[in-house]
Design a protein around this motif. Structure first.
Motif, PDB file in Angstrom:
ATOM      1  N   ARG A 126       3.012  15.529  30.626  1.00  0.00           N
ATOM      2  CA  ARG A 126       4.386  15.053  30.604  1.00  0.00           C
ATOM      3  C   ARG A 126       4.530  13.836  29.703  1.00  0.00           C
ATOM      4  O   ARG A 126       5.430  13.780  28.857  1.00  0.00           O
ATOM      5  N   GLU A 127       3.648  12.867  29.865  1.00  0.00           N
ATOM      6  CA  GLU A 127       3.705  11.678  29.029  1.00  0.00           C
ATOM      7  C   GLU A 127       3.471  12.021  27.560  1.00  0.00           C
ATOM      8  O   GLU A 127       4.119  11.460  26.661  1.00  0.00           O
ATOM      9  N   THR A 128       2.555  12.957  27.318  1.00  0.00           N
ATOM     10  CA  THR A 128       2.285  13.375  25.941  1.00  0.00           C
ATOM     11  C   THR A 128       3.529  13.992  25.308  1.00  0.00           C
ATOM     12  O   THR A 128       3.899  13.683  24.169  1.00  0.00           O
ATOM     13  N   ARG A 129       4.177  14.867  26.038  1.00  0.00           N
ATOM     14  CA  ARG A 129       5.370  15.547  25.503  1.00  0.00           C
ATOM     15  C   ARG A 129       6.491  14.554  25.231  1.00  0.00           C
ATOM     16  O   ARG A 129       7.177  14.641  24.202  1.00  0.00           O
ATOM     17  N   LEU A 130       6.698  13.600  26.123  1.00  0.00           N
ATOM     18  CA  LEU A 130       7.778  12.640  25.924  1.00  0.00           C
ATOM     19  C   LEU A 130       7.469  11.702  24.748  1.00  0.00           C
ATOM     20  O   LEU A 130       8.390  11.300  24.026  1.00  0.00           O
ATOM     21  N   CYS A 131       6.213  11.373  24.551  1.00  0.00           N
ATOM     22  CA  CYS A 131       5.859  10.578  23.380  1.00  0.00           C
ATOM     23  C   CYS A 131       6.109  11.354  22.090  1.00  0.00           C
ATOM     24  O   CYS A 131       6.535  10.775  21.080  1.00  0.00           O
ATOM     25  N   ILE A 132       5.873  12.652  22.120  1.00  0.00           N
ATOM     26  CA  ILE A 132       6.161  13.486  20.949  1.00  0.00           C
ATOM     27  C   ILE A 132       7.658  13.503  20.667  1.00  0.00           C
ATOM     28  O   ILE A 132       8.091  13.513  19.507  1.00  0.00           O
ATOM     29  N   HIS A 133       8.485  13.512  21.715  1.00  0.00           N
ATOM     30  CA  HIS A 133       9.930  13.378  21.517  1.00  0.00           C
ATOM     31  C   HIS A 133      10.220  12.087  20.738  1.00  0.00           C
ATOM     32  O   HIS A 133      11.031  12.084  19.795  1.00  0.00           O
ATOM     33  N   PHE A 134       9.587  11.018  21.129  1.00  0.00           N
ATOM     34  CA  PHE A 134       9.791   9.718  20.487  1.00  0.00           C
ATOM     35  C   PHE A 134       9.378   9.775  19.018  1.00  0.00           C
ATOM     36  O   PHE A 134      10.111   9.322  18.125  1.00  0.00           O
ATOM     37  N   PHE A 135       8.209  10.361  18.751  1.00  0.00           N
ATOM     38  CA  PHE A 135       7.747  10.484  17.377  1.00  0.00           C
ATOM     39  C   PHE A 135       8.680  11.364  16.553  1.00  0.00           C
ATOM     40  O   PHE A 135       8.896  11.105  15.361  1.00  0.00           O
ATOM     41  N   ALA A 136       9.199  12.416  17.183  1.00  0.00           N
ATOM     42  CA  ALA A 136      10.103  13.313  16.448  1.00  0.00           C
ATOM     43  C   ALA A 136      11.376  12.590  16.033  1.00  0.00           C
ATOM     44  O   ALA A 136      11.870  12.753  14.906  1.00  0.00           O
ATOM     45  N   HIS A 137      11.929  11.797  16.930  1.00  0.00           N
ATOM     46  CA  HIS A 137      13.122  11.018  16.578  1.00  0.00           C
ATOM     47  C   HIS A 137      12.798  10.025  15.456  1.00  0.00           C
ATOM     48  O   HIS A 137      13.613   9.830  14.535  1.00  0.00           O
ATOM     49  N   LEU A 138      11.636   9.397  15.518  1.00  0.00           N
ATOM     50  CA  LEU A 138      11.259   8.447  14.478  1.00  0.00           C
ATOM     51  C   LEU A 138      11.022   9.140  13.147  1.00  0.00           C
ATOM     52  O   LEU A 138      11.212   8.528  12.078  1.00  0.00           O
ATOM     53  N   THR A 139      10.603  10.408  13.200  1.00  0.00           N
ATOM     54  CA  THR A 139      10.450  11.163  11.957  1.00  0.00           C
ATOM     55  C   THR A 139      11.801  11.409  11.305  1.00  0.00           C
ATOM     56  O   THR A 139      11.955  11.281  10.083  1.00  0.00           O
ATOM     57  N   VAL A 140      12.803  11.771  12.115  1.00  0.00           N
ATOM     58  CA  VAL A 140      14.149  11.950  11.579  1.00  0.00           C
ATOM     59  C   VAL A 140      14.675  10.629  11.032  1.00  0.00           C
ATOM     60  O   VAL A 140      15.394  10.592  10.020  1.00  0.00           O
ATOM     61  N   ALA A 141      14.323   9.529  11.668  1.00  0.00           N
ATOM     62  CA  ALA A 141      14.740   8.207  11.198  1.00  0.00           C
ATOM     63  C   ALA A 141      13.907   7.725  10.015  1.00  0.00           C
ATOM     64  O   ALA A 141      14.112   6.603   9.532  1.00  0.00           O
ATOM     65  N   LYS A 142      12.936   8.564   9.568  1.00  0.00           N
ATOM     66  CA  LYS A 142      12.094   8.281   8.403  1.00  0.00           C
ATOM     67  C   LYS A 142      11.192   7.076   8.613  1.00  0.00           C
ATOM     68  O   LYS A 142      10.801   6.389   7.663  1.00  0.00           O
ATOM     69  N   VAL A 143      10.854   6.830   9.875  1.00  0.00           N
ATOM     70  CA  VAL A 143       9.866   5.804  10.196  1.00  0.00           C
ATOM     71  C   VAL A 143       8.470   6.394  10.160  1.00  0.00           C
ATOM     72  O   VAL A 143       7.500   5.726   9.801  1.00  0.00           O
ATOM     73  N   ILE A 144       8.344   7.680  10.531  1.00  0.00           N
ATOM     74  CA  ILE A 144       7.071   8.401  10.541  1.00  0.00           C
ATOM     75  C   ILE A 144       7.105   9.444   9.436  1.00  0.00           C
ATOM     76  O   ILE A 144       8.140  10.097   9.210  1.00  0.00           O
ATOM     77  N   SER A 145       5.988   9.648   8.782  1.00  0.00           N
ATOM     78  CA  SER A 145       5.927  10.600   7.674  1.00  0.00           C
ATOM     79  C   SER A 145       5.999  12.038   8.179  1.00  0.00           C
ATOM     80  O   SER A 145       5.509  12.360   9.266  1.00  0.00           O
ATOM     81  N   VAL A 146       6.591  12.878   7.361  1.00  0.00           N
ATOM     82  CA  VAL A 146       6.769  14.283   7.732  1.00  0.00           C
ATOM     83  C   VAL A 146       5.428  14.993   7.832  1.00  0.00           C
ATOM     84  O   VAL A 146       5.193  15.789   8.746  1.00  0.00           O
ATOM     85  N   PRO A 188      21.288   2.682   7.450  1.00  0.00           N
ATOM     86  CA  PRO A 188      20.876   3.141   6.112  1.00  0.00           C
ATOM     87  C   PRO A 188      19.385   3.456   6.095  1.00  0.00           C
ATOM     88  O   PRO A 188      18.596   2.919   6.878  1.00  0.00           O
ATOM     89  N   ASP A 189      19.005   4.366   5.214  1.00  0.00           N
ATOM     90  CA  ASP A 189      17.604   4.749   5.103  1.00  0.00           C
ATOM     91  C   ASP A 189      16.755   3.562   4.681  1.00  0.00           C
ATOM     92  O   ASP A 189      17.194   2.680   3.934  1.00  0.00           O
ATOM     93  N   LEU A 190      15.533   3.567   5.177  1.00  0.00           N
ATOM     94  CA  LEU A 190      14.595   2.516   4.789  1.00  0.00           C
ATOM     95  C   LEU A 190      14.206   2.668   3.316  1.00  0.00           C
ATOM     96  O   LEU A 190      14.083   3.782   2.799  1.00  0.00           O
ATOM     97  N   ASP A 191      14.022   1.563   2.660  1.00  0.00           N
ATOM     98  CA  ASP A 191      13.609   1.568   1.265  1.00  0.00           C
ATOM     99  C   ASP A 191      12.119   1.884   1.186  1.00  0.00           C
ATOM    100  O   ASP A 191      11.281   1.102   1.642  1.00  0.00           O
ATOM    101  N   PRO A 192      11.749   3.067   0.647  1.00  0.00           N
ATOM    102  CA  PRO A 192      10.320   3.422   0.600  1.00  0.00           C
ATOM    103  C   PRO A 192       9.487   2.457  -0.221  1.00  0.00           C
ATOM    104  O   PRO A 192       8.272   2.384  -0.046  1.00  0.00           O
ATOM    105  N   ALA A 193      10.147   1.707  -1.101  1.00  0.00           N
ATOM    106  CA  ALA A 193       9.388   0.723  -1.893  1.00  0.00           C
ATOM    107  C   ALA A 193       8.977  -0.469  -1.050  1.00  0.00           C
ATOM    108  O   ALA A 193       7.977  -1.142  -1.347  1.00  0.00           O
ATOM    109  N   LEU A 194       9.746  -0.744  -0.026  1.00  0.00           N
ATOM    110  CA  LEU A 194       9.446  -1.883   0.845  1.00  0.00           C
ATOM    111  C   LEU A 194       8.691  -1.479   2.098  1.00  0.00           C
ATOM    112  O   LEU A 194       7.832  -2.226   2.582  1.00  0.00           O
ATOM    113  N   VAL A 195       9.048  -0.325   2.630  1.00  0.00           N
ATOM    114  CA  VAL A 195       8.446   0.121   3.894  1.00  0.00           C
ATOM    115  C   VAL A 195       7.941   1.554   3.717  1.00  0.00           C
ATOM    116  O   VAL A 195       8.735   2.472   3.490  1.00  0.00           O
ATOM    117  N   LYS A 196       6.664   1.719   3.823  1.00  0.00           N
ATOM    118  CA  LYS A 196       6.080   3.048   3.728  1.00  0.00           C
ATOM    119  C   LYS A 196       6.089   3.710   5.103  1.00  0.00           C
ATOM    120  O   LYS A 196       5.752   3.070   6.101  1.00  0.00           O
TER     121      LYS A 196
END
Length: 893
Positions: free
Chosen positions: A133-153, A274-282
C-alpha cells in the motif's frame, strides 16, 4: 484567633500545593520544537483551503534555518502514505520547493530536490519490506511529480517496468501480481499524459503486460464473482466489476485519447505553475529499483507428517457490486470512476483504526477532488458549476463503495463489523443525505437476491441489515416486501427475511421485533418470525413424558453438584432399570446421553457463565458419554455417541439457533466432540434446526448449516496452525541449545589439548521430550484436519451429485445448474432453491478454504471424485470444475 490562623495556613498550603502541581504539569508538558511544528504543519496541510495554503507552507519551509531535510522528508512520507487524497497537492508543494529561489542558501540544491532524494530512501524501505500500500501511494506521488516535470520520464518508465516484471516470475501468486499491476497501472494512469507524449511504445508495453496477466484469471474471476450464474462463466458486468478489469478498461480508454482525459479525472494543481527551466533545474532521476522476490515462510514440518509447508493464504480477484446507475454514482469502468472508487477505498483502508475520522473524511472527499464532480449538499452554496457527465451523488457513491468492499469474496479485507460501523457513523454525521442512500442500497441488494447474488454475500447482507436496523430503532418499511410472501418458502428473498429477523432478535428481543413487522408477516404461516421467543426446550420437563422421573433424578444430582463418580454410578443403575423395563422401546444409551446433555444445558440455560460452569464441572462425565459407555471404560470415542450428544444439544436449543452454534463450539473447544463429528452430523441431518424443520427438503444446506461447517473447519485448521507454531518454536529452542553446546565444546577444544569426557560437550542428537510430544500432537491434529476437509467435501459431493443410496437425495441438484433451469427460476419451488443454495455454499467452501485444501488436493480428489471417472453427469462436471479452479488447476484432473 488560632482558628483563623489555622484556616489561613490551610488555605495557603492548599494553594501552594495546587500551584506547585500546576507548575509540575507545565514542566512535564511537551513543548514542540520548531522542526516538530513544521512537520505537523505539513501533515495537517489543507484543513481549510489547500490551494490558498500552498504559498504559506512553502514559505515556512524555505524560512527554516538550518534546514532539517530528513524531518521534511519524513513529513512528506507520512502525509503521502496516510493521507492519499492529498497526494496531488503535496506534489504541488514539492514542485514549488523544487523551484530555485532567492530565499534559498547560495550554491545549494533546491529544497524540493533534497526532500525528494530523502523521500526516495523511505520508498526504497517500503519496497524492501514489501509494504504494497505504501509503495503504491508513493508511486502515485512520483507520477504526479513526473507530470509536473520534477521527475524524469525515463526513470518513471523504468520504475513502472520493474513492477510489470513481477508478472514474469515463475509461480507468482495472484495477490502479488495484483498489487504489482496496481502499482504500474495507477502510476501510468496518473503520469500517462507526459509518458505517452514521450513514447507510446512503452505505454502500450505496460498496458499489454497487465492485459496478458488478466487474461489468465478468467476462471478465478468466475468463482469469486458476487453475482454470477452457477454453471456459466459469464459474469454480468452491469452488476459487479473486478479490480484489475476496471483498471485495464480505464487505461485503454485513456490511451485512446492519448491520456488527454486524465486532467478530467485526476486533480493536477501543479499545472497552474510555469514549467521549470531545464537549464536551472534538471529533472530528478529515480534510482533503479528491484521488487524483492515473494517471501514464502517455510515452517518446520516433520518429514513424516504427510503435510507440505504451509504457504500464505491465497488471494483472489476482487469483485465489487454495483448498486446505482452511472448518473447516480460514477461508472468504475471509466477513468474517473476508477480514480474515485480507489481514493475512497484508500481512505477506508488507511483509517480503519478510526471509523469516525474515516466517515468525516469520506464526506469531505469532494474538497480534494475536481470541482463539479459531486452534487453540493442541500443548502450549501454552489462553488462550482456541475460538470457534464458528472454531478454524482456523494453519499450514494460512498455507500456503494463501502458495501462493495464489504461483499468482496471469499472474505473482505477488513472485519465485517468495520464496514457496518462505518456506515453507522456516516448516517450519524449526515442522516438526511446518507440515510436515503442506505435505503436505496438495501432495496437494490434485496432485489438482486433472486438474480444470482452469491449466498455468502446474501448472508453478509442480512447481517449488515440487522445490525444497521438495531442502531436506528429497527425502523424499516417491511410492508414493501409483503408481496414476496407468495414466493417459494426457500426463495432467497424469503430466506433473507427470516435471517434478518433472526439476527435482529439476537440484538434486541422477540416481542420488540414482532411489533415492527406487518400483521401478515407475524403469522406463523409466513415463516418470517418464530411464534415464541428464543428459549430452551427441555424435552423432559413435562410430567407426562415417560422419562420425566429418570431425568429429574439426574437433574437433581447435577444441581446438587454431585461427584462425577456418583453420577456415573447412578447412570449405570438407570441403564439397568431402563433395559429391564418392558415399556422401553428406545435405545437406552442414546436416551441416557440425551437426559444428561439436556439436564446440563438446562442448568446452564440461565446465563452463559452458568453454562460454562456446568460444562467445566462435569467435563469427565461428558467425555465419558462421548466414548459410548456409561462407565469408566471406553476408548477414543464413539461417533454414534457423539452424534447423540450433538442431537440432544440441538434439540434443547431448537428455538435458538445461535445457542446451537455456541454449544457446538464449546463442545469442540473442550474436546468432548471433534470437528469431524460436527461435519458428519450436519450433513447427515441435512435439515434446519427448530421451527423451520418442516421447510427443509432433501439436503437443505442453509446459512445456518454453513455456520456449523465453518465453525468445525476453522476449529480444525486453527488447531493445526497453533500446533505448527509450537513445533517451530520448540525446534528453534532445540537448535539454539545444540548451537550453544557446540560453541562451548569448540571453546574447550581450543584451550585443552586433550578431549574431556564432558556430557555437556556433546550436543544432543535427539529431540527434547517437549518437542517429541508436540510433534505427536501436530501429527494427530493434521490427520484430524485432513479428515474434516475430506468429510466436508464428500458431504457436498453426495448432496449435489447424490447416488441412490444417499440419505437425503435432492433430484433437483442436477437440474438447477442448467441454463434453461436458471432462466425458468421464477417457477422454482422449495427443493430447487434448496439445491441452488447448497451449490453456493460448495463454491464458498472451495474458494475460502483453498489454502488448506491444496495441501491435500490429490488425496481429496481421489477420495471424492474418482468414483465418477467416466460418468457423464453435468453436476459431477461442475463439481470438478469448481474444485479445479479453487485448486489452481485450469484443466480437469
Amino acid at each position: 484567633m488560632s482558628y483563623e490562623r489555622h484556616g489561613r495556613g490551610g488555605g495557603y498550603r492548599r494553594r501552594y500545593h495546587r500551584d506547585r502541581d500546576d507548575y509540575d504539569d507545565r514542566r512535564r508538558e511537551h513543548i514542540e520544537t520548531p522542526d516538530e511544528k513544521l512537520k505537523t504543519t505539513i501533515i495537517k496541510y489543507g484543513e481549510v483551503d489547500p490551494i490558498e495554503e500552498l504559498p504559506r507552507i512553502e514559505q515556512q519551509i524555505r524560512d527554516q534555518v538550518p534546514r532539517n531535510i530528513p524531518n521534511l522528508a519524513e513529513a512528506f512520507r507520512i502525509a503521502v502514505t496516510e493521507q492519499p487524497y492529498k497526494i496531488p497537492f503535496y506534489a504541488a508543494l514539492l514542485r514549488l520547493l523544487h523551484d530555485p529561489s532567492d530565499h534559498g542558501i547560495p550554491d545549494e540544491s533546491p529544497v524540493g530536490r533534497l526532500v525528494l532524494e530523502d523521500f526516495w530512501k523511505g520508498f526504497q524501505a517500503f519496497v524492501d519490506k514489501v509494504s504494497w500500500r505504501e509503495t503504491r501511494l508513493c508511486i502515485h506521488f512520483f507520477a504526479h511529480l513526473t507530470v509536473a516535470k520534477v521527475i524524469s520520464v525515463e526513470s518513471m518508465f523504468s520504475l513502472l517496468r520493474s513492477f510489470t516484471a513481477v508478472f514474469d516470475e515463475f509461480g507468482v501468486s495472484h495477490g502479488r501480481a495484483k498489487k504489482a499491476a496496481l502499482c504500474a497501472g495507477e502510476g501510468l494512469l496518473i503520469a500517462g499524459p507526459i509518458l505517452k507524449a514521450h513514447t507510446s511504445t512503452s505505454v502500450d508495453e505496460i498496458i499489454n503486460a497487465i492485459q496478458a496477466y488478466t487474461d489468465t484469471t478468467t476462471q478465478q474471476k468466475w468463482l469469486v464473482s458476487p453475482a454470477t450464474r452457477i454453471s456459466s462463466p459469464t459474469i454480468p458486468h452491469d452488476t459487479n466489476v473486478e479490480l484489475l478489469d476496471i483498471l485495464l478498461s480505464s487505461l485503454v480508454l485513456l490511451n485512446k485519447s492519448n491520456f488527454n482525459d486524465t486532467a478530467d479525472c485526476v486533480p493536477q494543481p501543479y499545472k497552474a505553475y510555469p514549467d521549470l527551466d531545464p537549464a536551472l533545474v534538471k529533472p530528478y532521476d529515480l534510482p533503479v529499483v528491484l521488487v524483492p522476490p515473494e517471501v514464502i515462510e517455510l515452517e518446520s514440518i516433520p518429514a513424516d507428517s504427510g503435510e507440505e509447508a504451509q504457504v500464505k493464504k491465497e488471494e483472489w480477484p476482487e469483485f465489487y457490486v454495483r448498486l446505482f446507475p452511472s448518473d447516480i454514482s460514477p461508472d468504475p469502468n471509466t477513468p474517473t470512476g476508477y480514480v474515485i472508487r480507489t481514493a475512497l477505498i484508500d481512505i477506508m483502508d488507511v483509517f480503519e483504526v478510526n471509523r469516525k475520522e474515516c466517515a468525516r473524511l469520506l464526506l469531505e472527499y469532494p474538497k480534494w477532488n475536481l470541482p463539479g464532480t459531486f452534487k453540493p449538499k442541500p443548502g450549501a452554496p454552489v462553488t462550482a458549476e456541475p460538470v457534464p457527465g458528472k454531478d454524482w451523488q456523494l453519499e450514494s457513491t460512498i455507500i456503494e463503495t463501502v458495501l462493495g468492499a464489504y461483499f468482496v469474496l471469499p472474505e473482505s479485507t477488513s472485519k465485517s463489523i468495520y464496514y457496518i460501523a462505518l456506515i453507522t457513523e456516516l448516517c450519524k454525521l449526515s442522516p438526511s443525505t446518507v440515510g436515503p442512500a442506505v435505503g436505496k442500497s438495501i432495496r437494490k441488494l434485496y432485489g438482486s437476491l433472486s438474480e444470482g447474488l452469491d449466498v455468502e454475500a446474501a448472508r453478509r447482507f442480512a447481517e449488515w441489515f440487522a445490525v444497521h436496523m438495531s442502531n436506528f430503532g429497527f425502523a424499516w418499511v417491511w410492508k414493501e416486501w409483503v408481496p414476496d410472501l407468495s414466493l417459494a418458502v426457500q426463495h432467497p428473498r424469503r430466506a433473507f427475511m427470516r435471517r434478518a429477523v433472526e439476527f435482529e432478535i439476537r440484538l434486541a428481543y422477540h416481542e420488540r421485533i414482532l411489533k415492527t413487522l406487518p400483521e401478515s408477516m407475524q403469522s406463523p404461516d409466513a415463516y418470517v418470525i418464530a411464534e415464541q421467543a428464543p428459549s430452551p426446550a427441555y424435552d423432559y420437563e413435562d410430567p407426562a413424558n415417560p422419562h420425566h422421573d429418570a431425568a429429574e433424578a439426574v437433574l437433581n444430582l447435577l444441581r446438587g453438584r454431585a461427584k462425577v463418580e456418583d453420577v456415573i454410578a447412578h447412570l449405570d443403575s438407570l441403564k439397568g432399570t431402563l433395559e429391564t423395563s418392558d415399556e422401553s422401546t428406545v435405545d437406552v444409551d442414546s436416551l441416557i446421553r440425551s437426559i444428561v446433555i439436556q439436564s446440563l444445558l438446562h442448568i446452564g440455560s440461565r446465563s452463559f457463565s452458568h453454562f460454562l460452569n456446568a460444562i467445566e464441572r462435569y467435563l469427565p462425565l461428558l467425555r465419558n458419554l462421548a466414548t459410548g459407555a456409561t462407565s469408566n471404560t471406553g476408548a477414543m470415542g464413539n461417533p454414534e455417541a457423539k452424534a447423540d450428544i450433538l442431537a440432544a444439544a440441538a434439540s434443547f436449543w431448537k428455538y435458538n439457533r445461535q445457542m446451537v452454534l455456541i454449544v457446538f463450539d464449546k463442545f469442540m473447544q473442550y474436546q468432548i466432540i471433534d470437528p469431524t463429528d460436527v461435519v458428519a452430523w450436519t450433513f447427515m441431518n441435512g435439515v434446519a434446526v427448530g421451527r423451520l424443520t418442516e421447510l427443509a427438503g432433501p439436503m437443505n444446506l442453509s446459512a445456518f448449516e454453513w455456520d456449523l461447517l465453518r465453525s468445525a473447519l476453522d476449529k480444525a485448521n486453527g488447531r493445526v496452525t497453533i500446533a505448527r507454531r509450537k513445533v517451530t518454536a520448540l525446534r528453534k529452542e532445540d537448535d539454539d541449545t545444540r548451537a550453544r553446546v557446540k560453541a562451548r565444546a569448540d571453546e574447550t577444544m581450543e584451550v585443552d589439548t586433550e578431549p574431556k569426557d564432558d556430557a555437556e560437550a556433546v550436543a544432543p542428537v535427539v529431540d527434547s521430550p517437549q518437542l517429541t510430544t508436540a510433534l505427536k500432537a501436530f501429527s494427530s491434529l493434521t490427520k484430524e484436519q485432513k479428515t474434516v476437509l475430506s468429510r466436508t467435501l464428500e458431504g457436498f459431493v453426495s448432496s449435489l451429485a447424490p447416488s441412490e443410496s444417499s440419505p437425503h437425495p435432492n433430484p433437483h441438484a442436477r437440474t438447477v445448474i442448467t441454463e434453461e433451469a436458471w432462466n425458468n427460476r421464477a417457477s422454482w419451488g422449495r427443493d430447487e432453491w434448496n439445491a441452488w443454495e447448497t451449490w453456493g455454499w460448495y463454491r464458498q467452501f472451495c474458494r475460502a478454504y483453498s489454502p488448506y485444501l491444496r495441501t491435500y488436493a490429490n488425496t481429496l480428489y481421489t477420495i471424492s471424485f474418482s468414483k465418477f471417472d467416466g460418468a457423464k453427469d453435468p453436476a459431477v462436471d461442475l463439481l470438478k470444475m469448481i474444485w479445479n479452479v479453487a485448486m489452481g488447476q485450469l484443466e480437469e484432473a
